[in-house]
Scaffold this motif. Sequence first.
Motif, PDB file in Angstrom:
ATOM      1  N   GLN A  36      18.893  -7.048   5.997  1.00  0.00           N
ATOM      2  CA  GLN A  36      19.366  -7.080   4.614  1.00  0.00           C
ATOM      3  C   GLN A  36      18.227  -7.340   3.633  1.00  0.00           C
ATOM      4  O   GLN A  36      18.340  -7.019   2.456  1.00  0.00           O
ATOM      5  N   VAL A  37      17.152  -7.915   4.104  1.00  0.00           N
ATOM      6  CA  VAL A  37      15.984  -8.141   3.253  1.00  0.00           C
ATOM      7  C   VAL A  37      14.907  -7.098   3.526  1.00  0.00           C
ATOM      8  O   VAL A  37      14.290  -6.575   2.596  1.00  0.00           O
ATOM      9  N   LEU A  38      14.685  -6.766   4.789  1.00  0.00           N
ATOM     10  CA  LEU A  38      13.606  -5.851   5.155  1.00  0.00           C
ATOM     11  C   LEU A  38      13.803  -4.439   4.592  1.00  0.00           C
ATOM     12  O   LEU A  38      12.874  -3.855   4.034  1.00  0.00           O
ATOM     13  N   ILE A  39      14.991  -3.887   4.717  1.00  0.00           N
ATOM     14  CA  ILE A  39      15.224  -2.512   4.269  1.00  0.00           C
ATOM     15  C   ILE A  39      15.056  -2.379   2.755  1.00  0.00           C
ATOM     16  O   ILE A  39      14.306  -1.511   2.292  1.00  0.00           O
ATOM     17  N   PRO A  40      15.705  -3.231   1.939  1.00  0.00           N
ATOM     18  CA  PRO A  40      15.478  -3.107   0.494  1.00  0.00           C
ATOM     19  C   PRO A  40      14.022  -3.371   0.087  1.00  0.00           C
ATOM     20  O   PRO A  40      13.511  -2.749  -0.845  1.00  0.00           O
ATOM     21  N   THR A  41      13.343  -4.265   0.787  1.00  0.00           N
ATOM     22  CA  THR A  41      11.947  -4.542   0.469  1.00  0.00           C
ATOM     23  C   THR A  41      11.077  -3.330   0.781  1.00  0.00           C
ATOM     24  O   THR A  41      10.155  -2.999   0.023  1.00  0.00           O
ATOM     25  N   THR A  42      11.372  -2.634   1.861  1.00  0.00           N
ATOM     26  CA  THR A  42      10.645  -1.419   2.209  1.00  0.00           C
ATOM     27  C   THR A  42      10.880  -0.339   1.150  1.00  0.00           C
ATOM     28  O   THR A  42       9.944   0.348   0.732  1.00  0.00           O
ATOM     29  N   VAL A  43      12.120  -0.218   0.696  1.00  0.00           N
ATOM     30  CA  VAL A  43      12.430   0.740  -0.370  1.00  0.00           C
ATOM     31  C   VAL A  43      11.671   0.356  -1.643  1.00  0.00           C
ATOM     32  O   VAL A  43      11.126   1.219  -2.335  1.00  0.00           O
ATOM     33  N   TYR A  44      11.620  -0.935  -1.941  1.00  0.00           N
ATOM     34  CA  TYR A  44      10.884  -1.429  -3.113  1.00  0.00           C
ATOM     35  C   TYR A  44       9.412  -1.023  -3.064  1.00  0.00           C
ATOM     36  O   TYR A  44       8.862  -0.526  -4.046  1.00  0.00           O
ATOM     37  N   VAL A  45       8.787  -1.197  -1.928  1.00  0.00           N
ATOM     38  CA  VAL A  45       7.378  -0.828  -1.776  1.00  0.00           C
ATOM     39  C   VAL A  45       7.206   0.677  -2.009  1.00  0.00           C
ATOM     40  O   VAL A  45       6.275   1.107  -2.694  1.00  0.00           O
ATOM     41  N   GLY A  46       8.117   1.477  -1.487  1.00  0.00           N
ATOM     42  CA  GLY A  46       8.061   2.914  -1.722  1.00  0.00           C
ATOM     43  C   GLY A  46       8.265   3.267  -3.189  1.00  0.00           C
ATOM     44  O   GLY A  46       7.616   4.158  -3.726  1.00  0.00           O
ATOM     45  N   LEU A  47       9.162   2.549  -3.850  1.00  0.00           N
ATOM     46  CA  LEU A  47       9.407   2.794  -5.273  1.00  0.00           C
ATOM     47  C   LEU A  47       8.187   2.480  -6.133  1.00  0.00           C
ATOM     48  O   LEU A  47       7.991   3.115  -7.169  1.00  0.00           O
ATOM     49  N   GLY A 105       6.108   2.915 -10.339  1.00  0.00           N
ATOM     50  CA  GLY A 105       5.281   1.805 -10.804  1.00  0.00           C
ATOM     51  C   GLY A 105       5.883   0.466 -10.433  1.00  0.00           C
ATOM     52  O   GLY A 105       7.074   0.357 -10.126  1.00  0.00           O
ATOM     53  N   ILE A 106       5.058  -0.564 -10.494  1.00  0.00           N
ATOM     54  CA  ILE A 106       5.485  -1.874 -10.013  1.00  0.00           C
ATOM     55  C   ILE A 106       6.495  -2.561 -10.928  1.00  0.00           C
ATOM     56  O   ILE A 106       7.375  -3.279 -10.467  1.00  0.00           O
ATOM     57  N   TYR A 107       6.418  -2.310 -12.220  1.00  0.00           N
ATOM     58  CA  TYR A 107       7.290  -3.029 -13.141  1.00  0.00           C
ATOM     59  C   TYR A 107       8.729  -2.529 -13.077  1.00  0.00           C
ATOM     60  O   TYR A 107       9.660  -3.339 -12.964  1.00  0.00           O
ATOM     61  N   LEU A 108       8.932  -1.233 -13.114  1.00  0.00           N
ATOM     62  CA  LEU A 108      10.285  -0.693 -13.009  1.00  0.00           C
ATOM     63  C   LEU A 108      10.860  -0.954 -11.612  1.00  0.00           C
ATOM     64  O   LEU A 108      12.030  -1.332 -11.474  1.00  0.00           O
ATOM     65  N   ALA A 109      10.031  -0.777 -10.578  1.00  0.00           N
ATOM     66  CA  ALA A 109      10.489  -1.051  -9.210  1.00  0.00           C
ATOM     67  C   ALA A 109      10.898  -2.513  -9.066  1.00  0.00           C
ATOM     68  O   ALA A 109      11.905  -2.827  -8.422  1.00  0.00           O
ATOM     69  N   SER A 110      10.150  -3.414  -9.687  1.00  0.00           N
ATOM     70  CA  SER A 110      10.476  -4.839  -9.610  1.00  0.00           C
ATOM     71  C   SER A 110      11.781  -5.149 -10.332  1.00  0.00           C
ATOM     72  O   SER A 110      12.590  -5.951  -9.851  1.00  0.00           O
ATOM     73  N   PRO A 121      -5.009  -4.391 -14.119  1.00  0.00           N
ATOM     74  CA  PRO A 121      -4.006  -3.318 -14.076  1.00  0.00           C
ATOM     75  C   PRO A 121      -3.293  -3.279 -12.728  1.00  0.00           C
ATOM     76  O   PRO A 121      -3.915  -3.376 -11.682  1.00  0.00           O
ATOM     77  N   LEU A 122      -1.989  -3.163 -12.781  1.00  0.00           N
ATOM     78  CA  LEU A 122      -1.171  -3.013 -11.582  1.00  0.00           C
ATOM     79  C   LEU A 122      -0.649  -1.578 -11.534  1.00  0.00           C
ATOM     80  O   LEU A 122      -0.716  -0.859 -12.529  1.00  0.00           O
ATOM     81  N   PRO A 123      -0.140  -1.124 -10.389  1.00  0.00           N
ATOM     82  CA  PRO A 123       0.296   0.273 -10.259  1.00  0.00           C
ATOM     83  C   PRO A 123       1.314   0.664 -11.333  1.00  0.00           C
ATOM     84  O   PRO A 123       2.321  -0.006 -11.528  1.00  0.00           O
ATOM     85  N   LYS A 124       1.021   1.763 -12.016  1.00  0.00           N
ATOM     86  CA  LYS A 124       1.888   2.258 -13.088  1.00  0.00           C
ATOM     87  C   LYS A 124       2.676   3.462 -12.603  1.00  0.00           C
ATOM     88  O   LYS A 124       2.253   4.201 -11.742  1.00  0.00           O
ATOM     89  N   GLY A 125       3.804   3.658 -13.245  1.00  0.00           N
ATOM     90  CA  GLY A 125       4.628   4.823 -12.986  1.00  0.00           C
ATOM     91  C   GLY A 125       4.732   5.672 -14.229  1.00  0.00           C
ATOM     92  O   GLY A 125       4.051   5.412 -15.228  1.00  0.00           O
ATOM     93  N   PRO A 126       5.607   6.669 -14.210  1.00  0.00           N
ATOM     94  CA  PRO A 126       5.739   7.568 -15.349  1.00  0.00           C
ATOM     95  C   PRO A 126       6.187   6.861 -16.635  1.00  0.00           C
ATOM     96  O   PRO A 126       5.782   7.242 -17.725  1.00  0.00           O
ATOM     97  N   LEU A 127       7.013   5.819 -16.522  1.00  0.00           N
ATOM     98  CA  LEU A 127       7.489   5.102 -17.703  1.00  0.00           C
ATOM     99  C   LEU A 127       6.328   4.443 -18.441  1.00  0.00           C
ATOM    100  O   LEU A 127       6.192   4.595 -19.658  1.00  0.00           O
TER     101      LEU A 127
END
Length: 174
Positions: A100-111, A116-121, A162-168
């Motif tokens: 329940q923690v590992l799967i969503p965390t793995t998806v988070y890392v992929g996101l 980017g890190i801010y929207l994914a967070s 700077p942290l990883p950015k996304g399109p937003l």
Amino acid sequence: MSTESGHSAPTAHNEKTVTNRTMDAAVAVLFMALAAVVMSDSWRVGASWASDGPQAGYFPFYVGLIMFIASTVTLVTALVSRHPDLGNFVDRSQLVSVMQVLIPTTVYVGLIFLVGIYLASAVFIAFFMWWLGKYPVAKIIPVAVGVPLALFVMFEIWFLVPLPKGPLETALGY
């Protein structure tokens, strides 16, 4: 609950998942692979003694070598032991909790790589507050927006890291 033979029927709590021996072997193999990567890359950058002292990869190479040897001993012990530990590594209920923690965390890392890190967070925090915390939306939204916003201000503006950015973030000029 007993069966006709007098044995307890398996429940989700005591069902077998994987043995300790199997996990010992699997983790040893993973560490051997990691150690091989460390040694290989250390060798690539130079892992010997130069005229002015150790090269950049000297100490990491030997740390990797020690890791590899220790993992090999663990693997051999797990595979050839006369009395292997065949006990259950984890109960199903415990495995479900970890997943329940590992799967969503793995998806988070992929996101992070996609948006980017801010929207994914923000999505990660909101999801966990809703799914596991059962918080109302009125509490979820301020936290899910506020935490990444505070991290953005702290890292990007104050510390200039700077942290990883996304399109937003790119569309907003960051």
